[in-house]
Write an enzyme that holds these catalytic residues in place. Structure first.
Site, mmCIF file in Angstrom:
data_model
loop_
_atom_site.group_PDB
_atom_site.id
_atom_site.type_symbol
_atom_site.label_atom_id
_atom_site.label_comp_id
_atom_site.label_asym_id
_atom_site.label_seq_id
_atom_site.Cartn_x
_atom_site.Cartn_y
_atom_site.Cartn_z
ATOM 1 N N ARG A 134 89.603 -31.109 -59.825
ATOM 2 C CA ARG A 134 91.179 -30.995 -59.510
ATOM 3 C C ARG A 134 91.552 -29.479 -59.477
ATOM 4 N NH1 ARG A 134 91.606 -35.627 -63.312
ATOM 5 N NH2 ARG A 134 91.833 -37.182 -62.139
ATOM 6 N N LYS A 156 97.183 -22.828 -46.621
ATOM 7 C CA LYS A 156 96.734 -24.307 -45.989
ATOM 8 C C LYS A 156 95.382 -24.494 -45.988
ATOM 9 C CE LYS A 156 100.681 -24.880 -43.028
ATOM 10 N NZ LYS A 156 101.189 -25.090 -41.590
ATOM 11 N N GLU A 198 96.973 -15.180 -32.199
ATOM 12 C CA GLU A 198 97.883 -15.382 -33.262
ATOM 13 C C GLU A 198 98.784 -14.222 -33.766
ATOM 14 O OE1 GLU A 198 98.408 -18.094 -34.894
ATOM 15 O OE2 GLU A 198 96.569 -19.383 -34.705
ATOM 16 N N LYS A 239 103.650 -13.008 -42.623
ATOM 17 C CA LYS A 239 103.313 -14.308 -43.211
ATOM 18 C C LYS A 239 103.636 -14.442 -44.695
ATOM 19 C CE LYS A 239 100.202 -18.112 -43.089
ATOM 20 N NZ LYS A 239 99.092 -18.881 -42.303
ATOM 21 N N GLU A 249 106.062 -25.785 -46.192
ATOM 22 C CA GLU A 249 106.692 -26.048 -44.737
ATOM 23 C C GLU A 249 107.533 -27.184 -44.690
ATOM 24 O OE1 GLU A 249 103.547 -25.327 -40.847
ATOM 25 O OE2 GLU A 249 103.979 -27.745 -41.616
ATOM 26 N N ARG A 253 108.590 -22.123 -42.442
ATOM 27 C CA ARG A 253 107.422 -21.952 -42.189
ATOM 28 C C ARG A 253 106.835 -22.836 -40.819
ATOM 29 N NH1 ARG A 253 102.083 -22.001 -46.488
ATOM 30 N NH2 ARG A 253 100.620 -21.715 -44.771
ATOM 31 N N ASN A 257 104.050 -22.353 -36.301
ATOM 32 C CA ASN A 257 103.423 -23.143 -35.528
ATOM 33 C C ASN A 257 103.776 -23.005 -34.059
ATOM 34 O OD1 ASN A 257 101.793 -24.397 -37.389
ATOM 35 N ND2 ASN A 257 103.489 -25.594 -38.133
ATOM 36 N N HIS A 260 101.519 -24.423 -31.273
ATOM 37 C CA HIS A 260 100.562 -25.253 -31.884
ATOM 38 C C HIS A 260 100.672 -26.446 -31.734
ATOM 39 C CE1 HIS A 260 99.704 -21.405 -34.219
ATOM 40 N NE2 HIS A 260 98.593 -21.846 -34.757
ATOM 41 N N HIS A 264 97.463 -27.730 -30.423
ATOM 42 C CA HIS A 264 96.493 -28.501 -30.929
ATOM 43 C C HIS A 264 96.029 -29.668 -30.136
ATOM 44 C CE1 HIS A 264 97.542 -27.531 -35.478
ATOM 45 N NE2 HIS A 264 96.731 -26.527 -34.742
ATOM 46 N N HIS A 278 90.729 -22.133 -30.722
ATOM 47 C CA HIS A 278 92.014 -22.197 -31.260
ATOM 48 C C HIS A 278 92.999 -21.236 -30.597
ATOM 49 C CE1 HIS A 278 95.000 -23.497 -33.978
ATOM 50 N NE2 HIS A 278 95.109 -21.786 -34.455
HETATM 51 N N1 GLY Z 1 98.918 -21.390 -39.814
HETATM 52 C C1 GLY Z 1 100.232 -21.543 -40.061
HETATM 53 C C2 GLY Z 1 100.717 -21.603 -41.470
HETATM 54 O O1 GLY Z 1 100.204 -21.220 -42.144
HETATM 55 O O2 GLY Z 1 101.619 -22.073 -41.698
#
Ligand code: GLY
Length: 381
Positions: A134, A156, A198, A239, A249, A253, A257, A260, A264, A278
């Protein structure tokens, strides 16, 4: 905090960026030569602990010895788990076997998992840390540009599923991020360039001044030294600020993306393979986001052209036709985008833009218009 007083002089361009998240706050330490002092850094920022390194064969071949000896007595090493490189490793079966091996090594909650690699290792090892007993502490030691400016920061973690990218995962913050810029010297140029997408993203989404700086200084960023460290620090600060405001998010946040949702889907089409890295997919995705924003008359054509021109200048792909080995159809892309984690009640939010540095979350996307746009893009128009 720039001072790390117990580190010797062979550590260069040292910077520390704080991520303020209450009792889950941590620092990102950036600089050259940090691997060799990882034990001292961990002891200073987190305390001493038994640890396990999770890495891949590429990173292990180039840097494992430096990290292992840099852990010293502060972080006795219980074992190293070395996985195959590449996106295919970020899957359920690898998660299961990694978790078993961590348990076999006797990793307890108070111990540390060191995620030593690029985004794949960081996401997988971080997710294993989040579910093992956990929650076991972990430290991100990112070795790719992409991981140093994005995926190692913000908590993330996760794995891919046949239905789409990162569909199983958790928000789980590391205790520390150690970004040794020296390791970028051994990164293949294609990987560095993909990570740069990025980096450019931070300028394009919310910082026109940084984007202009990159337009002028990108070749210094590629060649290394102080400009590269400065750019990594700027990305990490941006960031950190976004994550501090919206860790889970629920709002802004999502701006991270930019490119993205398209990206994706393109990666999914290319089978998450070396065919399309990516960052390359994100570069095409950002170009599409700017072009679509321009088509909707949200942003000026000259802004879209400026964004695309810079991505092209550094050698990144910007259109769907550049995917090696074939082009998707728009229904294929629409199906893949429908799996996006951000879809709510069947509606797909999209990050669009009003100009360079002016991205926003569009929550009422006209799917017919979008499909029409993609049909033209997929046929090379
Ligand atoms: N890579 C996008 C984020 O961390 O929200």
């Amino acid at each position: 905090m720039d001072a790390e007083p117990d580190l010797p002089e062979n550590v260069t361009n040292l910077r520390t960026v704080a991520v303020g998240l209450g009792d889950r706050s941590y620092d990102i330490v950036i600089g050259g030569g940090l691997l060799g002092h990882a034990g001292a850094l961990i002891a200073r920022h987190h305390g001493t602990s038994k640890c396990v390194i999770v890495t891949d064969t590429n990173v292990a071949g180039a840097h494992l010895e430096t990290l292992s000896s840099g852990l010293g007595d502060a972080c006795p090493l219980a074992g190293t788990i070395t996985l195959n490189p590449g996106e295919a490793t970020k899957c359920f079966s690898e998660l299961a076997s990694l978790s078993e091996r961590l348990l076999e090594l006797g990793i307890e909650r108070g111990d540390l998992i060191l995620a030593f690699g690029g985004g794949v290792i960081g996401d997988l090892a971080g997710f294993a840390a989040s579910i093992l007993r956990r929650g076991v502490n972990f430290v991100q030691i990112p070795t790719s540009l992409l991981a140093q400016v994005d995926s190692s920061v913000g908590g993330k973690t996760g794995i891919n599923m046949p239905q789409g990218k990162n569909l199983i995962g958790a928000f789980y913050q590391p205790r520390l991020v150690i970004a040794d810029t020296d390791v970028l010297e051994t990164l293949p140029e294609r990987q560095f360039r993909a990570g740069y997408a990025e980096m450019a993203k931070y300028g394009l989404l919310g910082d026109e001044e940084f984007f202009s700086w990159l337009e002028t200084n990108w070749s210094d960023v590629f060649s290394g030294g102080a400009a590269r460290t400065q750019a990594i620090e700027t990305c990490c600060k941006t960031k950190a600020a976004i994550v501090e405001e919206d860790e889970h998010e629920k709002g802004n946040r999502a701006l991270l993306n930019l490119g993205h949702t398209f990206g994706h889907a393109l990666e999914g089409f290319a089978g998450y393979s070396e065919r399309l890295l990516h960052g390359e997919a994100i570069s095409i995705g950002m170009a599409l986001a700017f072009e679509y924003s321009n088509e909707l008359e949200l942003c000026r054509g000259q802004d879209a052209q400026r964004a695309i021109r810079h991505l092209e200048t550094v050698g990144l792909p910007t259109n769907i036709g550049q995917i090696p080995g074939g082009t998707p159809t728009s229904p294929q892309l629409m199906d893949l985008m429908a799996q996006d984690k951000k879809v709510q009640d069947g509606v797909l939010p999209l990050i669009l833009t009003r100009g360079i540095g002016e991205a926003y979350v569009e929550r009422s996307v006209d799917m017919n218009k979008l499909q029409d746009f993609l049909t033209r893009k997929c046929s090379g128009q």
